[in-house]
Design a protein around this motif. Sequence first.
Motif, PDB file in Angstrom:
ATOM      1  N   TRP A   1      -4.167   6.563   2.474  1.00 19.02           N
ATOM      2  CA  TRP A   1      -2.904   5.951   2.423  1.00 19.02           C
ATOM      3  C   TRP A   1      -3.126   3.947   2.838  1.00 19.02           C
ATOM      4  O   TRP A   1      -1.928   3.495   2.079  1.00 19.02           O
ATOM      5  N   GLN A   2      -3.204   4.242   3.480  1.00 19.63           N
ATOM      6  CA  GLN A   2      -3.032   3.280   4.678  1.00 19.63           C
ATOM      7  C   GLN A   2      -3.619   1.774   3.800  1.00 19.63           C
ATOM      8  O   GLN A   2      -3.187   0.748   3.715  1.00 19.63           O
TER       9      GLN A   2
ATOM     10  N   ILE B   1      -0.985  -0.776  -4.373  1.00 20.61           N
ATOM     11  CA  ILE B   1      -0.235   0.196  -5.626  1.00 20.61           C
ATOM     12  C   ILE B   1       0.514  -1.311  -6.352  1.00 20.61           C
ATOM     13  O   ILE B   1       1.320  -2.360  -5.889  1.00 20.61           O
ATOM     14  N   PRO B   2      -0.671  -1.560  -7.181  1.00 19.21           N
ATOM     15  CA  PRO B   2       0.258  -2.626  -7.588  1.00 19.21           C
ATOM     16  C   PRO B   2       2.194  -3.192  -8.582  1.00 19.21           C
ATOM     17  O   PRO B   2       1.969  -1.309  -8.620  1.00 19.21           O
TER      18      PRO B   2
ATOM     19  N   LEU C   1       4.746   0.974   1.390  1.00 20.57           N
ATOM     20  CA  LEU C   1       5.877   2.170   0.888  1.00 20.57           C
ATOM     21  C   LEU C   1       6.585   3.084   1.070  1.00 20.57           C
ATOM     22  O   LEU C   1       7.634   3.452   1.187  1.00 20.57           O
ATOM     23  N   LEU C   2       5.790   4.067   1.882  1.00 25.64           N
ATOM     24  CA  LEU C   2       7.269   5.050   2.145  1.00 25.64           C
ATOM     25  C   LEU C   2       7.639   4.863   3.644  1.00 25.64           C
ATOM     26  O   LEU C   2       8.487   5.040   3.534  1.00 25.64           O
ATOM     27  N   LYS C   3       6.759   3.689   4.105  1.00 24.32           N
ATOM     28  CA  LYS C   3       7.272   3.175   5.657  1.00 24.32           C
ATOM     29  C   LYS C   3       8.502   2.305   4.375  1.00 24.32           C
ATOM     30  O   LYS C   3      10.056   2.730   5.860  1.00 24.32           O
ATOM     31  N   LYS C   4       8.770   1.248   3.934  1.00 30.30           N
ATOM     32  CA  LYS C   4       9.677   0.886   3.086  1.00 30.30           C
ATOM     33  C   LYS C   4      11.208   1.731   2.543  1.00 30.30           C
ATOM     34  O   LYS C   4      12.507   2.333   2.905  1.00 30.30           O
ATOM     35  N   MET C   5      10.559   3.175   2.150  1.00 30.98           N
ATOM     36  CA  MET C   5      11.376   4.455   1.024  1.00 30.98           C
ATOM     37  C   MET C   5      12.231   5.029   2.813  1.00 30.98           C
ATOM     38  O   MET C   5      12.712   5.235   2.315  1.00 30.98           O
TER      39      MET C   5
ATOM     40  N   THR D   1       0.948  -1.262  -0.530  1.00 32.27           N
ATOM     41  CA  THR D   1      -0.023   0.051   0.432  1.00 32.27           C
ATOM     42  C   THR D   1       1.168   1.289   0.131  1.00 32.27           C
ATOM     43  O   THR D   1       1.949   1.364  -0.086  1.00 32.27           O
ATOM     44  N   VAL D   2      -0.025   2.628  -0.843  1.00 28.57           N
ATOM     45  CA  VAL D   2       1.168   4.022   0.008  1.00 28.57           C
ATOM     46  C   VAL D   2       1.572   3.778   1.322  1.00 28.57           C
ATOM     47  O   VAL D   2       2.668   4.220   1.431  1.00 28.57           O
TER      48      VAL D   2
END
Lengths: 719, 65
Positions: B45-46, B50-51, B20-24, B16-17
């Motif tokens: 965002w939660q 994200i495909p 992703l933001l956490k990963k980045m 999810t958004v």
Amino acid sequence: MATSIEDMRKSRKVLAGYDYEQAGVEKGYTGKTLYINISDYTIKPKDVTEEMKDIFIGGKGFGLWYLWNGIKPETKWNDPENEIVISSGPIGGITQYPGSGKSLVVTLSPLTKSIMDSNVGGFFGPYLKFSGWDALEIQGKSEKDIVVFIDGDKGRVTIEEVDIDPAASHLVSEQLTELLAENEKDKKNISIVSSGSGGENTNIGILNFSFYDLRRKAARMKQAGRGGIGTVFRDKKIAALAVKFSSLSGRSNNPADPAKVAKTGVKITREINKFDAEQFRMRQIGTANLMTPMNDYDLLPVHNFKYGSHPDAVGISSDTLRDRFTQNMPDGCWVGCALSCCKAVDNFELKTGPYKGDKVLVDGPEYENAAGLGANCGIFDADYVIEANFYCDTYGIDTISTGTLIAFAMECYENGIIDKKITGGLELNFGNADAAMELIHQMGQGKGFGKIAGQGVRRMKQIFAEEYGADPAFLQDIGMENKGLEYSQYQAKESLAQQGGYAMTNKGPQHDEAWLIFMDMVNNQLPTFEKKAEALHYFPMFRTWFGLMGLCKLPWNDIIPEGNSQTESPEKIPEHVQNYIDIFNAVTGKNIDQDEMIRQSERVYNFQRIFNLRLGFGTREHDAAPYRALGPVTEEEYESRIERYDNQLKEDVGIDPSGMSIAEKVKAMRKYREGRYETLIDVVYDRRGWTKNGVPKLEKIKELGIDFPEVVDVVKKNL
Amino acid sequence: MIEVNGKKVEWEKDMTVEKLLKKMNFTFPKIVVRVNGKVIEKSDWQDYPIPDQSVVQAHHLIAGG
């Protein structure tokens, strides 16, 4: 020195006086500026011409124009003919829109030997205007300490001798406010400009501009910090400037369209009330809200800009500092600023120095102070940062330069370039808060190693090479200065655009021209040289505009309006740009659009570049950056981010790093990065209409309408 | 694989958004996120998926102190 306010009052001796009748403010201008020569006690008004308003607008523009006319190409910073010019700008002093109380100060700098400008909050600029003056121009040099009083209520200017000790700015502000006020309520009508003993003993002296905080019952201070303006001030033997104006109202600036000003102000004030707590928390933490994100994104300068983060940074994180700031106070440095970012620590008990044991009010720490005095010196202790912040301010020395130059001295100490014998016993290892604090006291008081350090990084490099046999090339690599000014506190190694945003500036590496790190490094919005150059045209021009108007940059993008994400260029905050155009038109009655807004700045920006040329600076060689600002100087730095740098060698440079020694990798990386920086300079100069050597082309200055004969002469000599 | 701010990033199942933001490590408080050109509001965002093969822009809105 006088021991009481009454004694001080009795000691006042008027050396010269000038009575005037206020012309009043009309559409943001009084049409008059005040010239004071403190050598021969001339006090006289000058007319503001329409041409001045059209070309130079106000603020920095007026400062540059007066300085251009006041000095010769060979004038030195400590010559009597050097000037200090203070001007707000046509919007300065409105109370309806946040951040509208700024002043710009212009002088010849002891650090750069060229033009310096520094912006500052506090009440002085607006009160100066409402007292009848669009600018204050001070020339000459006094033989003894003097105070200049501008009484906007009575219409009288005096140069006076007053029995006051100029050494500690917080006391000068407090005592002169007390001296001039008729009662407690009257104190808000007074603003004092002062420096401190650091202005006498270093090249990094600042000016403190006071504003009276009615809630705290204290004269607080904002700083014109960069480039040693306070050093010029004290060299001229000015103990203080004081202004009094008691009739402030929402109409004092007399705008052409007050309803439009009010409407625009209401809109953004609502945004701040609604969104600040979930966005940048300026009202809770001020600019120190950047501490945590800068550390998270590897952008917080650590150990003289070697690194961008540190595990101990939590000690001075945004939330740690928030807990030290007094909350729920109206902390605006000018009336009506809802962003209220100038946070303060109250009742802080000092542990060192001449005021040890005193409980004081500390203005700040802001981001730059915490990052520079703290992280960059490897000191992650909030108490230290707060105390260092207090002493820098009251001694009158620049926190940004102080942080960068102590960090430089620490790296030199750790490399054996200087030792305890040279430092007078100070063990200047990164993280040694006691030694750093002692060095601040020495700088402020003109003692010991502080006498060397206080001359700034450029001079230290020279001394260390000439007197202590240090390698000048290594010092050049790690000494974080450009044009003689110390870098402000952002790690720019991974953003080529910001490397230019720092080193291609007019006055030296201060982030007030451009801050492009996230657009470039994180968002990847500037992937080509042309896009970086476009940003290095637009943003410096846009941001110059604030300094012409009397505006603070922060309400532009430290609050984001609803719907901004849906716009074509969210990073420009288009709605707020339009607000500024609306306000300018509403105040002045003119009708500019966004293109003209940028051209207003371009005129002044190019004029400043040409002014640098006139003084022997302003060409390409002066836009060179120390390699520490571009990439890893040492193997230690490379190894600390080895995965990142190895990947860049492989993917960006096209070199396979396997099998290479670290030294070979550092060399290859350096060749690549320095080459890119040179290409960036070419493309930016071209975008700005300059030659390959950084000289504005004749057609450019003609197009901008600044092709006065004397300007053309300077340009021609440099083509 | 997805593209985030022009750079290749490994796609993960159920991304999810927010994930992703956490990963980045994108912790900044003011980020404009577009997934395949569509602006995703913070409140979504939660859950917003994200495909694989997506093009994501996570633009940080800041221009310095």
